[in-house]
Enzyme design. Structure first.
Site, PDB file in Angstrom:
ATOM      1  N   CYS A 137      -8.869  -6.247   2.166  1.00 40.48           N
ATOM      2  CA  CYS A 137      -8.834  -4.858   2.626  1.00 40.48           C
ATOM      3  C   CYS A 137     -10.208  -4.227   2.552  1.00 40.48           C
ATOM      4  CB  CYS A 137      -7.864  -4.053   1.760  1.00 40.48           C
ATOM      5  SG  CYS A 137      -6.385  -4.965   1.398  1.00 40.48           S
ATOM      6  N   ASN A 155      -6.422  -9.020  -7.498  1.00 39.55           N
ATOM      7  CA  ASN A 155      -6.515  -9.729  -6.223  1.00 39.55           C
ATOM      8  C   ASN A 155      -7.864 -10.406  -6.020  1.00 39.55           C
ATOM      9  OD1 ASN A 155      -6.791  -6.725  -6.167  1.00 39.55           O
ATOM     10  ND2 ASN A 155      -7.880  -7.196  -4.265  1.00 39.55           N
ATOM     11  N   SER A 204       4.874  -7.089  -2.407  1.00 38.42           N
ATOM     12  CA  SER A 204       4.559  -7.188  -0.974  1.00 38.42           C
ATOM     13  C   SER A 204       5.075  -8.509  -0.447  1.00 38.42           C
ATOM     14  CB  SER A 204       3.040  -7.126  -0.794  1.00 38.42           C
ATOM     15  OG  SER A 204       2.687  -7.261   0.559  1.00 38.42           O
ATOM     16  N   GLN A 230       0.018  -9.590  -6.504  1.00 36.05           N
ATOM     17  CA  GLN A 230      -0.536 -10.955  -6.613  1.00 36.05           C
ATOM     18  C   GLN A 230       0.175 -11.769  -7.696  1.00 36.05           C
ATOM     19  OE1 GLN A 230      -2.766 -12.259  -4.580  1.00 36.05           O
ATOM     20  NE2 GLN A 230      -3.418 -10.406  -3.505  1.00 36.05           N
ATOM     21  N   THR A 246       0.851  -1.198   0.000  1.00 35.27           N
ATOM     22  CA  THR A 246       0.000   0.000   0.000  1.00 35.27           C
ATOM     23  C   THR A 246       0.881   1.240   0.000  1.00 35.27           C
ATOM     24  OG1 THR A 246      -1.743  -1.173   1.182  1.00 35.27           O
ATOM     25  CG2 THR A 246      -1.789   1.237   1.311  1.00 35.27           C
TER      26      THR A 246
HETATM   27  N1  PLP Z   1      -2.125  -4.577  -4.159  1.00 32.19           N
HETATM   28  C1  PLP Z   1      -2.738  -5.760  -4.303  1.00 32.19           C
HETATM   29  C2  PLP Z   1      -3.013  -6.280  -5.675  1.00 32.19           C
HETATM   30  C3  PLP Z   1      -3.108  -6.498  -3.170  1.00 32.19           C
HETATM   31  O1  PLP Z   1      -3.710  -7.672  -3.328  1.00 32.19           O
HETATM   32  C4  PLP Z   1      -2.837  -5.969  -1.891  1.00 32.19           C
HETATM   33  C5  PLP Z   1      -3.308  -6.682  -0.690  1.00 32.19           C
HETATM   34  O2  PLP Z   1      -4.389  -7.233  -0.655  1.00 32.19           O
HETATM   35  C6  PLP Z   1      -2.164  -4.738  -1.809  1.00 32.19           C
HETATM   36  C7  PLP Z   1      -1.832  -4.076  -2.958  1.00 32.19           C
HETATM   37  C8  PLP Z   1      -1.799  -4.153  -0.491  1.00 32.19           C
HETATM   38  O3  PLP Z   1      -0.745  -4.906   0.071  1.00 32.19           O
HETATM   39  P1  PLP Z   1      -0.217  -4.643   1.551  1.00 32.19           P
HETATM   40  O4  PLP Z   1      -1.085  -5.479   2.437  1.00 32.19           O
HETATM   41  O5  PLP Z   1       1.216  -5.100   1.542  1.00 32.19           O
HETATM   42  O6  PLP Z   1      -0.355  -3.205   1.824  1.00 32.19           O
END
Ligand code: PLP
Length: 398
Positions: A339, A158, A212, A192, A73
């Site tokens: 999220c 995701n 991530s 992902q 994020t």
């Molecule tokens: N981007 C995607 C495609 C995700 O699936 C996620 C988490 O669900 C994120 C960003 C955010 O990741 P993080 O939990 O490391 O902030």
């Protein structure tokens, strides 16, 4: 009580034992602050730099192009707000920059862009997707304006697992850039994709790429942004100047070490075999559910889909209710992105595919991982049909 079944690997993954082993020294005896000049500090600093090199190797870039963050994020926010901040400083004749993102971005891209638009800082356009969730690449060039500075397209979604043709989009942007005064930078959220797809930044023709740790069997609280040399990103977090000034704050040394080990595990040749098995389990799940549960539908592309993702729509059965019923049977699933699952709003991703609000509320996501067994998939296949039948009876449909 029977063993719990975890089928929410897109939300997060357990830490791989090799990752845990690599991290543990840096939680205990090698606890130094990488900015300290003494032995403890230097030990921690070398561990961070070795980790950076490992991740750079995976991304096919140089170490200085990898910036560690606290999450994907944060990396996504840095890619957008950091680029705008950097461009505002260097290209004064762009009064209001223009951004293009797809309609199926993760919230960590969507929200910073919507916020910038709301505050009147940018113009924002969306690249639509087709009914399978693949971006309409033919419409991209039409959206480009003289003030376009950034295009951000998620590599693999995701919620529905669709894989976008990032290399093709990257090449198209390169061609568009040949005719322009101001370069358009290209970012992809590869969170992902990392477990399964090529993330070589040159092959993909990207200027920035987000990863991530906790989605790839690494610890939570570690992410990274690849920033191609020469991309004018300015820091958003100021302080002690860590991460070459791009992201101040004492480095999460155990997290970074674990993250790099998780990346090393992906590069292990055995991962290919594990991924084939994951795909077979996914295909079994899809085939049997569609055959055995009437009025069920697979959402997203059959072909361009992550090997671990299934997302079903069950007519007249509510996604939240299915997830709760599965949880009562010891199976962890999801309605969409972890999220956003607190929100009762239908998923913007599913709406973008053309699903109605009612259909979007009826979605169930099951995501498979390297520890998933065939018995676990069999358990889902046994438990899910009666759950859907019961929920439809409650809804008065059958
Ligand atoms: N981007 C995607 C495609 C995700 O699936 C996620 C988490 O669900 C994120 C960003 C955010 O990741 P993080 O939990 O490391 O902030």
């Amino acid at each position: 009580m029977s063993k719990k079944v975890y089928l929410d690997y897109a939300a997060t993954t357990p830490v791989d034992p090799a990752v845990f082993r690599a991290m543990s020294a840096f939680l205990k005896k090698d606890f130094g602050n990488p900015s300290s000049v003494h032995y403890f500090g230097q030990k921690a600093k070398s561990a961070v730099e070795e980790s950076r090199q490992k991740i750079a190797g995976f991304l096919g870039c140089s170490g200085e192009e990898v910036i560690f963050t606290g999450s994907a994020t944060e990396a996504n926010n840095l890619s957008i707000n950091g680029l705008l901040k950097g461009i505002n400083g260097s290209q004064k004749n762009i009064s209001k920059p223009h951004l293009i993102i797809s309609t199926i971005e993760h919230h960590a891209i969507f929200e910073p862009c919507l916020d910038l638009k709301k505050r009147g800082k940018v113009e924002l356009d969306f690249l639509p997707v087709d009914g399978d969730g693949i971006v309409k690449i033919n419409e991209l060039e039409k959206l480009v304006k003289p003030n376009t500075v950034l295009i951000s397209i998620i590599y693999a979604n995701n919620e529905i697992g669709t894989i976008q043709p990032i290399a093709e989009i990257g090449k198209l942007i390169k061609r568009i850039n040949e005719k322009r005064e101001f370069k358009i930078y290209f970012h992809t959220d590869a969170v992902q994709a990392v477990n399964f797809l090529d993330c070589n930044t040159d092959n993909l023709c990207v200027d920035m790429l987000t990863v991530s740790s906790h989605k790839i069997y690494g610890p939570k609280g570690a992410g990274a942004l690849y920033i191609r040399k020469g991309t004018p990103v300015a820091p958003l977090i100021l302080g002690g100047g860590q991460e070459s000034g791009f992201r101040s704050g004492t480095e999460n040394v155990p997290g970074i070490v674990g993250f790099a080990e998780a990346v090393a595990c992906i590069q292990d040749p055995r991962t290919k075999i594990k991924n084939i098995r994951i795909r077979q389990l996914r295909d079994k799940l899809i085939k049997r559910v569609l055959k055995e549960i009437p009025d069920s539908q697979l959402i997203g592309s059959k072909t361009f889909r992550l090997p671990n993702n299934v997302n079903f729509n069950f007519k007249s059965a509510e996604g939240e209710a299915i997830v709760i019923a599965l949880d009562q049977k010891g199976i962890a699933a999801s309605t969409g992105s972890a999220c956003s699952s607190k929100s009762l709003e239908p998923s913007h991703v599913l709406l973008a595919l053309g699903l109605s609000e009612e259909e979007a509320h009826g979605s169930l996501r099951l995501t498979i991982g390297k520890y998933t067994t065939e018995e676990e998939i069999n358990k889902v296949l046994k438990v899910l049909p009666p759950i859907i039948k019961r929920l439809r009876e409650i809804a008065g449909v059958n």
